[in-house]
Design a protein around this motif. Structure first.
Motif, mmCIF file in Angstrom:
data_model
loop_
_atom_site.group_PDB
_atom_site.id
_atom_site.type_symbol
_atom_site.label_atom_id
_atom_site.label_comp_id
_atom_site.label_asym_id
_atom_site.label_seq_id
_atom_site.Cartn_x
_atom_site.Cartn_y
_atom_site.Cartn_z
ATOM 1 N N PHE A 68 0.876 -1.207 0.223
ATOM 2 C CA PHE A 68 -0.244 -0.273 -0.471
ATOM 3 C C PHE A 68 1.282 1.362 -0.047
ATOM 4 O O PHE A 68 2.650 1.619 -0.459
ATOM 5 C CB PHE A 68 -0.961 -0.554 0.842
ATOM 6 C CG PHE A 68 -2.305 0.443 1.138
ATOM 7 C CD1 PHE A 68 -2.844 0.460 -0.124
ATOM 8 C CD2 PHE A 68 -2.737 1.446 1.977
ATOM 9 C CE1 PHE A 68 -3.648 1.164 -0.496
ATOM 10 C CE2 PHE A 68 -3.724 2.380 1.735
ATOM 11 C CZ PHE A 68 -4.766 1.746 1.008
ATOM 12 N N HIS A 245 -4.063 2.938 8.816
ATOM 13 C CA HIS A 245 -3.738 3.113 7.832
ATOM 14 C C HIS A 245 -2.602 4.333 7.751
ATOM 15 O O HIS A 245 -3.288 5.345 7.710
ATOM 16 C CB HIS A 245 -4.121 3.250 6.328
ATOM 17 C CG HIS A 245 -3.028 3.847 4.804
ATOM 18 N ND1 HIS A 245 -4.110 4.763 4.361
ATOM 19 C CD2 HIS A 245 -2.112 2.958 4.429
ATOM 20 C CE1 HIS A 245 -3.452 5.150 3.062
ATOM 21 N NE2 HIS A 245 -1.446 4.562 3.425
ATOM 22 N N ASN A 247 -0.674 7.758 6.978
ATOM 23 C CA ASN A 247 -0.457 7.608 4.822
ATOM 24 C C ASN A 247 0.787 8.533 4.684
ATOM 25 O O ASN A 247 1.394 9.026 6.007
ATOM 26 C CB ASN A 247 -1.925 9.377 4.875
ATOM 27 C CG ASN A 247 -3.375 9.021 5.012
ATOM 28 O OD1 ASN A 247 -3.635 7.870 4.848
ATOM 29 N ND2 ASN A 247 -4.118 9.840 4.482
ATOM 30 N N GLU A 251 -4.657 11.613 1.042
ATOM 31 C CA GLU A 251 -5.752 10.750 0.375
ATOM 32 C C GLU A 251 -7.529 11.207 0.518
ATOM 33 O O GLU A 251 -7.243 11.863 1.260
ATOM 34 C CB GLU A 251 -5.835 9.608 0.591
ATOM 35 C CG GLU A 251 -6.033 8.594 2.052
ATOM 36 C CD GLU A 251 -6.094 7.931 1.878
ATOM 37 O OE1 GLU A 251 -6.201 6.693 0.942
ATOM 38 O OE2 GLU A 251 -6.455 7.493 3.254
ATOM 39 N N PHE A 253 -11.662 11.349 0.467
ATOM 40 C CA PHE A 253 -12.601 9.849 0.714
ATOM 41 C C PHE A 253 -13.854 10.200 0.024
ATOM 42 O O PHE A 253 -14.049 11.694 1.109
ATOM 43 C CB PHE A 253 -12.644 9.866 2.111
ATOM 44 C CG PHE A 253 -12.098 8.397 3.039
ATOM 45 C CD1 PHE A 253 -10.911 8.258 2.093
ATOM 46 C CD2 PHE A 253 -11.139 8.352 4.325
ATOM 47 C CE1 PHE A 253 -9.704 7.537 2.822
ATOM 48 C CE2 PHE A 253 -10.742 7.186 5.213
ATOM 49 C CZ PHE A 253 -9.768 6.757 3.831
ATOM 50 N N HIS A 292 -5.012 6.277 10.217
ATOM 51 C CA HIS A 292 -6.719 6.406 10.372
ATOM 52 C C HIS A 292 -7.246 4.588 10.236
ATOM 53 O O HIS A 292 -7.072 4.147 9.385
ATOM 54 C CB HIS A 292 -6.942 7.016 9.407
ATOM 55 C CG HIS A 292 -7.087 6.840 7.856
ATOM 56 N ND1 HIS A 292 -6.811 8.302 7.214
ATOM 57 C CD2 HIS A 292 -7.127 5.417 7.066
ATOM 58 C CE1 HIS A 292 -6.264 7.556 6.179
ATOM 59 N NE2 HIS A 292 -6.377 5.729 5.606
HETATM 60 FE FE FE Z 1 -5.959 5.333 3.789
#
Ligand code: FE
Ligand code: PHB
Length: 328
Positions: A68, A245, A247, A251, A253, A292
């Motif tokens: 990721f 996750h 970062n 990103e 959402f 998060h």
């Molecule tokens: Fe994320």
């Protein structure tokens, strides 16, 4: 102890049936309920335990996503950091207490080496009937002594599109999958496409809600449209994102349906920073300096918007870019 293609594993345990694995100075073992991870810290062996189901759900994502963007925290202690070609495996390195006590540990591996070990752990520790991608109500149990395997579930790959699903030669629309039990009310009609003659193979549209209503996995963004460095990665979410996750870039959402609650914490220490409730239609930017984890009681649809502009992580690291996208 055997080494097969970079994977160091013991014989199956006589009682539990599970193998143990070694990767650098890390040791991984599991029993009926728990996974135990050991590492060297301040001259002693340190250890940490996770529930087997939570560990396998996190491990499955780390493998399927190729580690990721940035950090994949399995929990507050264990996780990986992607250096795109090499990967850090760490224990306590992003946990304020363990770090201050000096008992944290990080070791870096070439991506194919850590991938091979993680895949071998999944193959050995996922029992028949357990699907680490499925919502808890839609899968059997991860627990107990070793019984069978579920190679079909763990070898399922994240769908990545070249331009858009349904275009000639691109990823399929997955009309073969049934509509999920929680998306029975989602309309199944497709848009009418009227292309100018000669452009029939260039123009494409599809019903994204229909597409997502048939997803058989949870918390697994699939790259569904690609426009230069802009990736739209929609996903269906139920229960808890199995990782925290961290970062390495901003990103976005876009909550497409229902509700997700996000726990947001400091990327380095894990100190809580915010709780964000996103309802259908809400849009949020997740900053580059946080971790998060999402919670979705009813299966919901989320669009994760990723920016794959080259060198973004380095530019954030150097402080050249602010961790948030907008100044109010
Ligand atoms: Fe994320
Ligand atoms: C994220 O870390 O941004 C993320 C990962 C998986 C999801 C949704 C969001 O399903």
């Amino acid at each position: 102890m055997d080494t097969v293609q970079n994977v160091v594993a013991t014989e199956p345990d006589k009682v539990t049936g599970y193998r143990s694995f070694h990767l650098g100075s890390f040791a991984f073992s599991r029993d009926a309920y728990f996974v135990t991870i050991k590492w060297p810290g301040k001259g002693e062996t340190r250890s940490h335990q996770l529930p087997a189901d939570a560990f396998l759900r996190a491990l499955m994502r780390d493998v399927a996503w190729g580690f990721f963007y940035g950090w994949v925290n399995f929990d507050d202690v264990i996780g990986t950091r992607n250096h795109y070609g090499r990967v850090d495996l760490y224990a306590g390195a992003y946990n304020d207490s363990l770090k201050k006590a000096g008992v944290d540990y990080t070791e870096q591996f070439a991506t194919p080496v850590i991938t091979a070990t993680f895949k071998a752990i999944l193959a050995d520790w996922v029992n028949e009937g357990f699907d680490p991608f499925a919502a808890p109500e839609e899968t059997g149990s991860a627990f107990g002594f070793k019984h069978g395997d579920n190679m079909a579930a763990i070898e399922r790959f994240r769908i990545a599109t070249k331009r858009m699903p349904g275009l000639d030669g691109d990823s399929p629309l997955r009309d073969d999958l049934p509509v999920n039990r929680q998306f029975q009310d989602v309309a199944q009609d497709e848009p009418e496409i009227l292309a100018e003659p000669g452009f029939e193979k260039e123009l494409r549209g599809f019903n994204l809600f229909k597409y997502l209503s048939r997803s058989d996995v949870t918390w697994n963004p699939s790259v569904t449209s690609v426009c230069k460095a802009s990736l739209f990665c929609p996903t269906t979410e139920e229960y808890i994102l199995p990782i925290f996750h961290g970062n390495d870039r901003v990103e976005w959402f876009v909550q497409l349906s229902d509700t997700i609650v996000w726990e947001v914490a400091d990327k380095n220490t894990g100190a809580p920073r915010a709780r964000v409730t996103m309802n259908a239609g809400d849009v949020a930017a997740m900053p580059a300096d946080i971790r998060h984890k999402g919670f979705s009681t009813k299966r919901s649809m989320l669009l994760v918007w990723e920016n794959v502009t080259p060198d973004l992580p380095k530019r954030y690291d150097r402080g050249e870019l602010k961790p948030y996208p907008v100044e109010f």
